[in-house]
Design an enzyme around this catalytic site. Structure first.
Site, PDB file in Angstrom:
ATOM      1  N   ARG A   1       0.725  -1.152   0.011  1.00 36.93           N
ATOM      2  CA  ARG A   1       0.104   0.066   0.048  1.00 36.93           C
ATOM      3  C   ARG A   1       0.894   1.254  -0.064  1.00 36.93           C
ATOM      4  NH1 ARG A   1      -4.346   1.759   4.473  1.00 36.93           N
ATOM      5  NH2 ARG A   1      -2.461   1.997   5.944  1.00 36.93           N
TER       6      ARG A   1
ATOM      7  N   THR B   1      -0.983   7.711  -0.989  1.00 40.47           N
ATOM      8  CA  THR B   1      -2.045   7.552  -1.617  1.00 40.47           C
ATOM      9  C   THR B   1      -3.141   6.613  -1.000  1.00 40.47           C
ATOM     10  OG1 THR B   1      -1.401   6.100  -3.060  1.00 40.47           O
ATOM     11  CG2 THR B   1      -1.146   8.303  -3.561  1.00 40.47           C
TER      12      THR B   1
ATOM     13  N   ASP C   1       1.084  -1.818  12.395  1.00 42.57           N
ATOM     14  CA  ASP C   1       1.438  -2.238  10.897  1.00 42.57           C
ATOM     15  C   ASP C   1       1.733  -3.859  11.266  1.00 42.57           C
ATOM     16  OD1 ASP C   1       2.837  -3.167   8.928  1.00 42.57           O
ATOM     17  OD2 ASP C   1       3.086  -0.856   8.003  1.00 42.57           O
TER      18      ASP C   1
ATOM     19  N   ASP D   1       5.148  -5.156   9.639  1.00 41.84           N
ATOM     20  CA  ASP D   1       6.301  -4.735  10.419  1.00 41.84           C
ATOM     21  C   ASP D   1       6.227  -5.495  11.872  1.00 41.84           C
ATOM     22  OD1 ASP D   1       7.146  -3.005   8.450  1.00 41.84           O
ATOM     23  OD2 ASP D   1       6.338  -1.319   9.466  1.00 41.84           O
TER      24      ASP D   1
END
Ligand code: PRP
Ligand code: URA
Length: 211
Positions: A104, A108, A202, A205
């Protein structure tokens, strides 16, 4: 319209709460994502069709049930979806695995496909698409689109995640109304950076110790 189910099982809820904690390390996070995924796989597979077969026990002949219907493929959306694969293969060890690489764009929030490798008979299989996080829904919608482009039917696709935002659920339902969606939690919203609130941060991560 496909099914939308929040998996309320107490073990799922308890384990999810543990990994939402920002102080949890990579090893525990990864192990617990796998454990939750096994429990999700149990729920997601509960309506798999059965057929009757004749077998012989040490005592007598008998008619019993075995799985019928389509063979299974698990399709993780890379990277974070990889963290859910082992939980699913623990219960469905003969499943084939397909991969859809999607990242991703941080500005944006649009997904970019960078890798697709699927079993050659993917369109004939029951598909479990897995990704811990359903945020805007862009990655899931594009991943399902990649499967449809290869002949897969929505009714044979189930999407499973750990944490979903309402925006992501709506996006899948709008684009692919016949896809079933399973999640361990439906959270409140997305923040300005596109992260799920409260979420767990995340997932990629945290699973792989990057960042
Ligand atoms: C994360 C997550 C989903 C996606 C969800 O992946 O694993 O694939 O974001 O966001 P969306 O619903 O708004 O598309 P990311 O792009 O961070 O890649 P990674 O798995 O490699 O970390
Ligand atoms: N991707 C993640 O890993 N976490 C979020 O909260 C949103 C997208």
């Amino acid at each position: 319209m496909g099914k939308f189910e929040v998996i309320e099982h107490p073990l799922v809820q308890h384990k999810l709460t543990m990994i939402r904690d920002k102080n949890v390390g990579t090893k525990f996070f990864r192990e617990t994502v796998k454990e939750i995924s096994t429990l999700i796989a149990y729920e997601v597979s509960k309506n798999m069709p059965l057929k009757e077969v004749e077998i012989e026990t040490p005592i007598c002949k008998t008619t019993q049930k075995e799985l019928a219907g389509k063979k299974v493929a698990i399709v993780p959306i890379l990277r974070a979806g990889l963290g859910m694969v082992e939980g699913f293969t623990d219960l469905i060890p003969a499943a084939k695995i397909g991969f859809i690489g999607m990242y991703r764009d941080e500005e944006t929030l649009k997904p970019h496909e960078y890798f697709v490798k699927l079993p050659s008979d993917v369109s004939e299989r029951q598909l479990f698409v897995v990704d811990p996080m359903l945020a805007t829904g862009g990655s899931a919608v594009d991943a399902i689109g990649a499967l449809k482009k290869r002949g897969c039917e929505e009714k044979n696709i189930k999407f499973a995640c750990l944490v979903a935002a309402p925006e992501g659920v709506k996006a899948i339902q709008a684009a692919y109304p016949d896809v079933d969606i399973y999640t361990a939690a439906l959270d409140e919203r997305l923040n300005e950076q596109g992260y799920i609130v409260p979420g767990l941060g995340d997932a990629g991560d945290r699973l792989f110790g990057t960042k």
